[in-house]
Design a protein around this motif. Sequence first.
Motif, PDB file in Angstrom:
ATOM      1  N   MET A  10      51.156  57.340  58.146  1.00  0.00           N
ATOM      2  CA  MET A  10      51.987  58.280  58.741  1.00  0.00           C
ATOM      3  C   MET A  10      51.820  58.650  59.971  1.00  0.00           C
ATOM      4  SD  MET A  10      52.075  61.972  56.761  1.00  0.00           S
ATOM      5  CE  MET A  10      53.181  61.678  55.380  1.00  0.00           C
ATOM      6  N   THR A  50      49.134  64.883  62.397  1.00  0.00           N
ATOM      7  CA  THR A  50      49.001  63.998  61.049  1.00  0.00           C
ATOM      8  C   THR A  50      47.522  63.556  60.953  1.00  0.00           C
ATOM      9  OG1 THR A  50      51.255  63.107  61.093  1.00  0.00           O
ATOM     10  CG2 THR A  50      49.885  62.008  59.825  1.00  0.00           C
ATOM     11  N   SER A  69      57.439  64.113  60.619  1.00  0.00           N
ATOM     12  CA  SER A  69      56.626  62.902  60.240  1.00  0.00           C
ATOM     13  C   SER A  69      57.258  61.800  59.797  1.00  0.00           C
ATOM     14  CB  SER A  69      55.634  63.425  58.849  1.00  0.00           C
ATOM     15  OG  SER A  69      56.790  63.789  57.934  1.00  0.00           O
ATOM     16  N   GLY A  80      53.170  61.515  63.327  1.00  0.00           N
ATOM     17  CA  GLY A  80      53.651  62.765  63.584  1.00  0.00           C
ATOM     18  C   GLY A  80      52.757  63.757  63.972  1.00  0.00           C
TER      19      GLY A  80
END
Length: 248
Positions: free
Chosen positions: A57, A62, A50, A59
């Motif tokens: 954010m 997520t 992440s 990743g």
Amino acid sequence: MGVRTGGNPHSVDHDQLWLGQGGEIFIKTDVQRAPGHRDARRLRPRPVESRIDDGKMFGRGTFDMKAGVAAIMVAAATAASQAHRGNIILALVADEEFASAGTEEVLRHFTADSAIISEPTHEDVVIAHRGFAWFDVTIQGLAAHGSRPDLGIDAIAKAGRFLAGVDELTKKLAEDNQHPTLKAGNIHASLIRGGEEISSYPAECTIPLERRTIPEKTPTRRTQSSRPNRPPGKHTGRAKDAPPFLLT
């Protein structure tokens, strides 16, 4: 507490929460695992790590569902720390994509008057969603050495004719009666498995299919409308069905 079914753990916690004159509400999300990209180690930035970029954010997972898990845990902790009446049941469950075994197991132990599910919706109100049916279709041929076409029946080649029928059905469904919100149902071939080695005729070929359905389609109609033309030969199959829903 934790409950377990089919080897998948499910986490459940509950506390008192103000809710009118009292009552119970589920706050639920899933904690399923998704397969990583086959070249994940070589990708940059790495999807399994992440990172925060411009206040956002990024990743793997997520958006769906780590953000939902964090949101409901913070919401439940905040509510539990204040004066309240009623019960809140925080449920983190597995198996969201297939049989919902996690949710079914939790409901064996708890009940509630209402529920909030933290599935990402881009802040839209969701009043309906597609159901699904998963099928395993196995087309059987006859194994033989690659030098003996007089003995062998190629199951994979025959599966190609079946897949052509799936493509025709996809086009037909797109022209079918459409739901005002969900549009048309659809079907696709998700995987294909067959054969033992390059030097032999494959004895069988298995094709898992997913059929996405819309409300007002009964199980019988869903099955009847999901039958592409079959190639000659023997066929076997198994299916898992979950209905669509419409909130009125």
